[in-house]
Design an enzyme around this catalytic site. Structure first.
Site, PDB file in Angstrom:
ATOM      1  N   ASP A  64       0.843  -1.204   0.000  1.00 43.72           N
ATOM      2  CA  ASP A  64       0.000   0.000   0.000  1.00 43.72           C
ATOM      3  C   ASP A  64       0.882   1.260   0.000  1.00 43.72           C
ATOM      4  O   ASP A  64       0.632   2.206  -0.747  1.00 43.72           O
ATOM      5  CB  ASP A  64      -0.919  -0.045   1.233  1.00 43.72           C
ATOM      6  CG  ASP A  64      -1.864   1.146   1.299  1.00 43.72           C
ATOM      7  OD1 ASP A  64      -2.745   1.239   0.419  1.00 43.72           O
ATOM      8  OD2 ASP A  64      -1.709   1.985   2.210  1.00 43.72           O
TER       9      ASP A  64
ATOM     10  N   LYS B  15       1.631   4.279  -3.053  1.00 39.59           N
ATOM     11  CA  LYS B  15       1.593   5.733  -2.872  1.00 39.59           C
ATOM     12  C   LYS B  15       2.908   6.365  -3.313  1.00 39.59           C
ATOM     13  O   LYS B  15       2.920   7.423  -3.946  1.00 39.59           O
ATOM     14  CB  LYS B  15       1.291   6.063  -1.407  1.00 39.59           C
ATOM     15  CG  LYS B  15      -0.134   5.631  -1.006  1.00 39.59           C
ATOM     16  CD  LYS B  15      -0.349   5.675   0.494  1.00 39.59           C
ATOM     17  CE  LYS B  15      -1.740   5.176   0.857  1.00 39.59           C
ATOM     18  NZ  LYS B  15      -1.910   4.924   2.287  1.00 39.59           N
TER      19      LYS B  15
END
Ligand code: NHO
Length: 364
Positions: A223, A227
């Site tokens: 995750d 980003k």
């Protein structure tokens, strides 16, 4: 339809999607969405729409959707359906679907604007990234994805503003995961005491709803890697994918393949000693350990993993599940531009989506 009308199609009504719907409804009270007409809404199982593109009432949309017997349109059909209305249209993608992300070029190409918190489109292959921006240009569509990094915090808009006004980003570093932030702020507090065992902190984070249903989806670092991929690309690096740079996973090798999240949690205490050692090593140097991501533009290095920080460092003294993102640039010199605050949760993430929608409305 009046010339000023803008149709809106929404996919996804989960944690973020439901919060978005309620923010959308409250825009009406403040007279900001009078131009907006909802003509399509779907989850993975159900949909509500009509061939005549008639308006779907916002105040009862959740119940209308749950009692609907219509199936969602296949994506190519959805593109045709939305384009056929002859009215300016915005697609709001509140899913985490790769399949939908892969279809963004076909929506944008037909002039359909997109607003989304879905990271998959912008952190997938570099080819998809290029296709998306090419299709946006060709179709004259708008595209905003503020909530794909740092929830409602102005992270994407900030890096775009920096780059577009001619500043040069040299380094970005920070805590990009609400879950990881919460875990380390409680496991290794700057006060030096009070942190529980690693496995207990993970279990607590899950109980409080901070983790994904299977905590491994937070602990594997992907995750955060997604980003960073997005930010690195805006900073000018051609990052191929979120797996093309070093990402430290906090899942013990032995537990990578256990069947369920529950079994993972049950066996995690066997590995508490390893994390205890990491914490103790940092303590010996008067530091705390945190899970961070960094991008060094000059050396083209992107990495995600554990690092030690002095107790006085802003990353060390973060609270709760907050994110912190520091932008080092030519203009800002050695004092970075810092963005800090809640980086996870339905309402703050939906705020990023809703404010993007208002930006699109202002330009259509
Ligand atoms: P849910 O609750 O799983 O809901 C997904 C919805 O999409 C469901 O209604 C499902 O039926 C629908 N759906 C899925 N696939 C579909 C398909 N193919 N066709 C039609 N419908 C489909 O997911 P969330 O939590 O509402 O998340 C929605 C999006 O927001 C995801 O892309 C997620 O990554 C993104 N997002 C969420 C958060 C958050 O806090 N929940 C954040 C950012 C973006 O800043 C947040 C964050 O990064 C949290 C992170 N875990 C952290 O930092 O710790």
């Amino acid at each position: 339809a009046s010339a000023r009308q803008v149709n809106i199609a929404i996919i996804g009504a989960g944690g973020v999607g439901k919060c978005f719907l309620s923010q959308l409804e409250s825009l009406a009270a403040r007279r900001q969405n009078q131009r907006l007409v909802l003509t399509y809404i779907a989850t993975s199982k159900k949909a509500v729409y009509s061939d005549s593109h008639s308006p779907i009432a916002l105040d009862s949309v959740v119940s209308t959707l749950s009692s609907s017997s219509q199936a969602p349109l296949a994506l190519p059909k959805l593109v045709d359906y939305l384009a056929a209305s002859g009215t300016k249209t915005v697609l709001v993608d509140n899913t985490s679907s790769q399949e939908i992300a892969d279809a963004y070029p076909s929506f944008l190409h037909r002039g359909i604007s997109i607003v989304t918190p879905n990271k998959k489109a912008f952190s997938g292959s570099y080819k998809l990234w290029q296709d998306i921006f090419a299709a946006k240009e060709e179709g004259g569509a708008l595209l905003y994805h503020e909530a794909s990094c740092g929830a409602g915090l102005p992270v994407i808009s900030t890096i775009k503003d920096l780059v577009e006004t001619g500043d040069e980003v040299t380094k970005i570093e920070g805590v990009f995961s609400g879950t990881m932030s919460f875990l380390f702020n409680s496991f290794a507090p700057t006060s030096g005491s009070g942190g529980g065992k690693w496995s207990a902190e993970v279990a607590k984070a899950k109980e409080l709803g901070y983790t994904e249903p299977d905590p491994r989806d937070d602990l594997n670092g992907l995750d955060v890697a997604r980003k960073l991929t997005i930010l690195a690309r805006y900073a000018g690096l051609e990052v191929e994918s979120p797996t093309s740079f070093p990402v430290q996973s906090l899942i013990p090798k032995e537990l990578e393949s256990v069947a369920s999240g529950d079994e993972f949690l049950a066996r995690l205490p066997e590995f508490d000693d390893q994390m205890e050692q990491v914490k103790a090593e940092a303590q010996k140097e008067g530091k705390v350990v945190r899970f961070v991501g960094s991008i060094d533009v000059a050396s083209k290095q992107v990495k995600v993993g554990l690092e030690k920080f002095d107790l006085s460092h802003p990353i060390a003294s973060l609270k709760g599940s907050d994110n912190i993102i520091s932008f080092y640039t030519k203009r800002y010199g050695s004092n970075p531009l810092i963005i800090q605050g809640a980086g996870a949760g339905g309402d703050v993430t939906a705020m990023g989506v809703t404010s993007d929608l208002l930006k699109v409305l202002a330009q259509l």
